[in-house]
Scaffold this motif. Structure first.
Motif, PDB file in Angstrom:
ATOM      1  N   VAL A  77       0.860  -1.192   0.000  1.00 28.70           N
ATOM      2  CA  VAL A  77       0.000   0.000   0.000  1.00 28.70           C
ATOM      3  C   VAL A  77       0.886   1.227   0.000  1.00 28.70           C
ATOM      4  CG1 VAL A  77      -1.741   1.314   1.268  1.00 28.70           C
ATOM      5  CG2 VAL A  77      -1.865  -1.189   1.202  1.00 28.70           C
ATOM      6  N   TRP A  78       0.612   2.137  -0.941  1.00 29.70           N
ATOM      7  CA  TRP A  78       1.377   3.387  -1.034  1.00 29.70           C
ATOM      8  C   TRP A  78       0.368   4.527  -0.992  1.00 29.70           C
ATOM      9  CZ3 TRP A  78       6.844   3.625  -2.263  1.00 29.70           C
ATOM     10  CH2 TRP A  78       7.343   4.930  -2.382  1.00 29.70           C
ATOM     11  N   LEU A  79       0.469   5.366   0.027  1.00 31.11           N
ATOM     12  CA  LEU A  79      -0.468   6.471   0.225  1.00 31.11           C
ATOM     13  C   LEU A  79       0.214   7.782  -0.133  1.00 31.11           C
ATOM     14  CD1 LEU A  79      -1.847   5.342   3.708  1.00 31.11           C
ATOM     15  CD2 LEU A  79      -2.733   4.756   1.443  1.00 31.11           C
ATOM     16  N   THR A  80      -0.277   8.430  -1.175  1.00 28.35           N
ATOM     17  CA  THR A  80       0.264   9.711  -1.629  1.00 28.35           C
ATOM     18  C   THR A  80      -0.713  10.820  -1.253  1.00 28.35           C
ATOM     19  OG1 THR A  80       1.481   8.732  -3.484  1.00 28.35           O
ATOM     20  CG2 THR A  80       0.941  11.074  -3.638  1.00 28.35           C
ATOM     21  N   ILE A  81      -0.277  11.740  -0.406  1.00 31.04           N
ATOM     22  CA  ILE A  81      -1.126  12.849   0.032  1.00 31.04           C
ATOM     23  C   ILE A  81      -0.726  14.105  -0.724  1.00 31.04           C
ATOM     24  CG2 ILE A  81      -1.679  14.330   1.998  1.00 31.04           C
ATOM     25  CD1 ILE A  81      -1.447  11.837   3.758  1.00 31.04           C
ATOM     26  N   THR A  82      -1.695  14.735  -1.362  1.00 35.56           N
ATOM     27  CA  THR A  82      -1.435  15.911  -2.192  1.00 35.56           C
ATOM     28  C   THR A  82      -2.408  17.032  -1.844  1.00 35.56           C
ATOM     29  OG1 THR A  82      -3.023  15.452  -3.986  1.00 35.56           O
ATOM     30  CG2 THR A  82      -0.901  14.290  -4.081  1.00 35.56           C
ATOM     31  N   GLY A  83      -2.076  18.229  -2.314  1.00 38.22           N
ATOM     32  CA  GLY A  83      -3.013  19.333  -2.177  1.00 38.22           C
ATOM     33  C   GLY A  83      -4.182  19.202  -3.131  1.00 38.22           C
ATOM     34  N   HIS A  84      -3.863  18.837  -4.397  1.00 40.00           N
ATOM     35  CA  HIS A  84      -4.886  18.881  -5.438  1.00 40.00           C
ATOM     36  C   HIS A  84      -4.833  17.686  -6.390  1.00 40.00           C
ATOM     37  CE1 HIS A  84      -5.682  23.062  -4.224  1.00 40.00           C
ATOM     38  NE2 HIS A  84      -4.373  23.198  -4.158  1.00 40.00           N
ATOM     39  N   GLY A  85      -4.203  16.597  -5.980  1.00 40.95           N
ATOM     40  CA  GLY A  85      -4.164  15.403  -6.809  1.00 40.95           C
ATOM     41  C   GLY A  85      -2.952  15.359  -7.717  1.00 40.95           C
ATOM     42  N   THR A  86      -2.955  14.403  -8.610  1.00 44.89           N
ATOM     43  CA  THR A  86      -1.832  14.205  -9.522  1.00 44.89           C
ATOM     44  C   THR A  86      -2.259  14.277 -10.980  1.00 44.89           C
ATOM     45  OG1 THR A  86      -2.137  11.802  -9.372  1.00 44.89           O
ATOM     46  CG2 THR A  86      -0.527  12.794  -7.889  1.00 44.89           C
ATOM     47  N   ARG A  87      -3.384  14.902 -11.238  1.00 51.87           N
ATOM     48  CA  ARG A  87      -3.883  15.028 -12.610  1.00 51.87           C
ATOM     49  C   ARG A  87      -3.315  16.282 -13.270  1.00 51.87           C
ATOM     50  NH1 ARG A  87      -9.411  12.649 -13.713  1.00 51.87           N
ATOM     51  NH2 ARG A  87      -9.767  11.103 -12.086  1.00 51.87           N
ATOM     52  N   GLY A  88      -2.629  16.111 -14.384  1.00 54.19           N
ATOM     53  CA  GLY A  88      -2.156  17.242 -15.178  1.00 54.19           C
ATOM     54  C   GLY A  88      -1.324  18.218 -14.373  1.00 54.19           C
ATOM     55  N   ALA A  89      -1.568  19.500 -14.623  1.00 57.61           N
ATOM     56  CA  ALA A  89      -0.798  20.553 -13.968  1.00 57.61           C
ATOM     57  C   ALA A  89      -0.996  20.554 -12.460  1.00 57.61           C
ATOM     58  CB  ALA A  89      -1.190  21.913 -14.538  1.00 57.61           C
ATOM     59  N   ALA A  90      -2.133  20.048 -11.981  1.00 50.26           N
ATOM     60  CA  ALA A  90      -2.421  20.050 -10.540  1.00 50.26           C
ATOM     61  C   ALA A  90      -1.404  19.236  -9.752  1.00 50.26           C
ATOM     62  CB  ALA A  90      -3.828  19.518 -10.286  1.00 50.26           C
ATOM     63  N   ALA A  91      -0.716  18.307 -10.413  1.00 50.12           N
ATOM     64  CA  ALA A  91       0.281  17.484  -9.727  1.00 50.12           C
ATOM     65  C   ALA A  91       1.395  18.331  -9.130  1.00 50.12           C
ATOM     66  CB  ALA A  91       0.863  16.466 -10.702  1.00 50.12           C
ATOM     67  N   ASP A  92       1.650  19.489  -9.701  1.00 42.74           N
ATOM     68  CA  ASP A  92       2.735  20.349  -9.218  1.00 42.74           C
ATOM     69  C   ASP A  92       2.241  21.525  -8.389  1.00 42.74           C
ATOM     70  OD1 ASP A  92       4.955  18.951 -10.338  1.00 42.74           O
ATOM     71  OD2 ASP A  92       4.389  19.702 -12.312  1.00 42.74           O
ATOM     72  N   TRP A  93       0.939  21.608  -8.130  1.00 44.06           N
ATOM     73  CA  TRP A  93       0.427  22.698  -7.307  1.00 44.06           C
ATOM     74  C   TRP A  93       0.755  22.431  -5.840  1.00 44.06           C
ATOM     75  CZ3 TRP A  93      -5.293  22.988  -9.398  1.00 44.06           C
ATOM     76  CH2 TRP A  93      -5.265  23.427 -10.728  1.00 44.06           C
ATOM     77  N   ILE A  94       1.152  23.466  -5.144  1.00 38.09           N
ATOM     78  CA  ILE A  94       1.389  23.378  -3.708  1.00 38.09           C
ATOM     79  C   ILE A  94       0.093  23.692  -2.972  1.00 38.09           C
ATOM     80  CG2 ILE A  94       2.606  24.449  -1.769  1.00 38.09           C
ATOM     81  CD1 ILE A  94       4.976  24.850  -3.596  1.00 38.09           C
ATOM     82  N   GLY A  95      -0.174  22.925  -1.944  1.00 40.91           N
ATOM     83  CA  GLY A  95      -1.381  23.177  -1.170  1.00 40.91           C
ATOM     84  C   GLY A  95      -1.186  22.869   0.295  1.00 40.91           C
ATOM     85  N   PHE A  96      -1.686  23.737   1.163  1.00 37.98           N
ATOM     86  CA  PHE A  96      -1.697  23.503   2.606  1.00 37.98           C
ATOM     87  C   PHE A  96      -3.151  23.434   3.075  1.00 37.98           C
ATOM     88  CE2 PHE A  96       2.422  25.840   2.038  1.00 37.98           C
ATOM     89  CZ  PHE A  96       3.249  24.770   2.330  1.00 37.98           C
ATOM     90  N   GLY A  97      -3.326  23.129   4.340  1.00 37.87           N
ATOM     91  CA  GLY A  97      -4.665  22.845   4.827  1.00 37.87           C
ATOM     92  C   GLY A  97      -5.673  23.958   4.663  1.00 37.87           C
ATOM     93  N   ASP A  98      -5.257  25.208   4.888  1.00 33.20           N
ATOM     94  CA  ASP A  98      -6.207  26.326   4.798  1.00 33.20           C
ATOM     95  C   ASP A  98      -6.601  26.628   3.357  1.00 33.20           C
ATOM     96  OD1 ASP A  98      -6.652  27.211   7.543  1.00 33.20           O
ATOM     97  OD2 ASP A  98      -4.529  27.719   7.557  1.00 33.20           O
ATOM     98  N   ASP A  99      -5.609  26.765   2.464  1.00 33.92           N
ATOM     99  CA  ASP A  99      -5.955  27.102   1.087  1.00 33.92           C
ATOM    100  C   ASP A  99      -6.661  25.940   0.387  1.00 33.92           C
ATOM    101  OD1 ASP A  99      -3.382  25.736  -0.410  1.00 33.92           O
ATOM    102  OD2 ASP A  99      -2.759  26.796   1.396  1.00 33.92           O
ATOM    103  N   CYS A 100      -6.319  24.694   0.735  1.00 38.24           N
ATOM    104  CA  CYS A 100      -7.015  23.561   0.126  1.00 38.24           C
ATOM    105  C   CYS A 100      -8.477  23.507   0.562  1.00 38.24           C
ATOM    106  CB  CYS A 100      -6.306  22.256   0.476  1.00 38.24           C
ATOM    107  SG  CYS A 100      -4.779  21.994  -0.445  1.00 38.24           S
ATOM    108  N   ALA A 101      -8.760  23.916   1.799  1.00 41.02           N
ATOM    109  CA  ALA A 101     -10.151  23.977   2.236  1.00 41.02           C
ATOM    110  C   ALA A 101     -10.922  25.022   1.444  1.00 41.02           C
ATOM    111  CB  ALA A 101     -10.212  24.288   3.727  1.00 41.02           C
ATOM    112  N   VAL A 102     -10.274  26.145   1.141  1.00 40.78           N
ATOM    113  CA  VAL A 102     -10.910  27.169   0.307  1.00 40.78           C
ATOM    114  C   VAL A 102     -11.162  26.617  -1.099  1.00 40.78           C
ATOM    115  CG1 VAL A 102     -10.595  29.431  -0.774  1.00 40.78           C
ATOM    116  CG2 VAL A 102      -9.965  29.092   1.626  1.00 40.78           C
TER     117      VAL A 102
END
Length: 394
Positions: free
Chosen positions: A259-284
């Motif tokens: 099992v490999w668990l990858t936690i991201t801000g916005h997933g790994t689809r397309g350009a979103a794979a490189d987006w940085i996200g923290f808890g507050d902005d991801c909730a927004v």
């Protein structure tokens, strides 16, 4: 004048967190997990640090909601590098990066969606209250061959830092897993010194390994540890994994049941794979501030970096179920997608109750977070590298 207390106030979405904790308790049989409440895990950082219920500035103070054309933009400015990028974000050199008033004035004349797109290209943690999350809450990128149903104590290697990933590892530890936290010798987990109270809660009882990932021997040791693991937790962007020579998909495909668990801000689809996200902005980005405005007419942050604990709980529940069944795979979690799903579930369960909670939250702006119950660490906190001899090759 409102009183300073918020006793009895509900932190929105904690009922949804209770549901995920219930699933985890049922699948693990852990009495320690059965005693946990979503309210506690979502609110304990705020309680430890005596945070107040936020408005347009996040509870921890690192993120700011700013009005722009077409909506509100959440910009995380907790890192000095982010402030240094503000002139480039607004395409002007005439900006005092420490003057929030100037930033507010510039943002008001610009498109929210354009600012967010530009900021993400520059590597900023930034979000728009009207966006649609780019990825589902969870998806499986690679599947393993099915292994026999698992019953032994799993070995979990936790490469993550800050909150969501370490909380996932903490919950797996409470479920009975052997958890090894891996830190870089040169860049240890920033929460170790930045928030020692929460760091101890999330990492107490875990073994600790420190690795120099810039060295050939260090990388070899890391690869060896990852190959031994039954479960891996990480929150690195794809580029970072490639630089370390780690092919997560290949590892799970060649090791049945892994099992490999990858936690991201916005997933790994397309350009979103490189987006940085923290808890507050991801909730927004997941729509929580927009829901607050819909319910109360007030714009602000809800909870304290709430996407982090919601994601840590979700990843632990899904990861344990995958390991126990022997099906394994690489599972990717999007913090913004998880918040979106939690909101949708709460609306569907009882829209009026959910909106009352949001309205009460907005009305309590400035008061202390509600008391959520205190926990003791699950074990002693190990020094950096204390368990190298036990886990790394000589």
């Amino acid at each position: 004048m409102p009183t300073d207390t918020s006793a009895g106030l509900a932190i929105p979405l904690t009922r949804w967190a209770d549901g995920r904790l219930g699933e985890l308790a049922a699948s693990t049989g852990s009495a320690a997990i059965a005693k946990l409440r979503g309210r506690t895990l979502v609110g304990e950082r705020a309680q430890i640090n005596a945070f107040r219920i936020p408005g347009r500035r996040s509870a921890g103070g690192g993120s700011q909601l700013i009005a722009a054309q077409g909506g509100w933009v959440a910009i995380n400015l907790s890192r000095s590098d982010d402030r240094d990028l503000l002139p480039a974000l607004f395409e002007t050199q005439m900006l005092d990066c420490n003057d929030l008033g100037e930033v507010v004035e510039l943002a008001f004349a610009r498109s929210a969606s354009d600012l967010v797109a530009r900021g993400r290209e520059m590597g900023m943690a930034i979000a728009w209250d009207q966006e649609v999350p780019a990825s589902p809450a969870m998806e499986t990128l690679a599947e393993t061959a099915i292994a026999p149903a698992q019953s032994d104590r799993p070995l979990v290697v936790d490469l993550s830092a800050l909150w969501a990933g370490p909380l996932c590892g903490h919950l797996l530890h409470l479920a009975g897993a052997q958890v090894v936290k891996v830190e870089s010798e040169k860049r240890p987990d920033a929460m170790r010194d930045g928030d020692p109270g929460l760091f101890h809660l999330l990492n107490g009882g875990k073994d600790n390994v420190a690795i120099d990932i810039s060295s050939r021997d260090g990388l070899a040791a890391l690869h060896s540890l990852l190959e031994r693991a039954d479960m891996v937790i990480e929150a690195a962007r794809p580029r970072a994994l490639r630089q370390l020579g780690i092919d997560a998909d290949a590892l799970v495909r060649t090791q049945p049941g892994k099992v490999w668990l990858t936690i991201t801000g916005h997933g790994t689809r397309g350009a979103a794979a490189d987006w940085i996200g923290f808890g507050d902005d991801c909730a927004v980005a997941g729509g929580l501030s927009s829901a607050l405005f819909e319910a109360s007419g007030a714009m602000g942050f809800v909870g304290d970096a709430i996407a982090d604990p919601l994601t840590g709980i979700t990843a632990a529940a899904a990861g344990w179920q995958a390991w126990r069944s022997g099906r394994g795979g690489r599972m990717v979690f999007s913090m913004s997608g998880i918040v979106r799903d939690a909101i949708a579930a709460e609306r569907a369960a009882d829209r009026n109750r959910f909106f009352r909670e949001l309205n009460d939250w907005a009305a309590a702006h400035g008061r202390r977070f509600p008391a959520v119950g205190e926990r003791v660490p699950a074990g002693p906190l190990r020094d950096i590298g204390a368990d190298n001899a036990a886990w790394l090759p000589c």
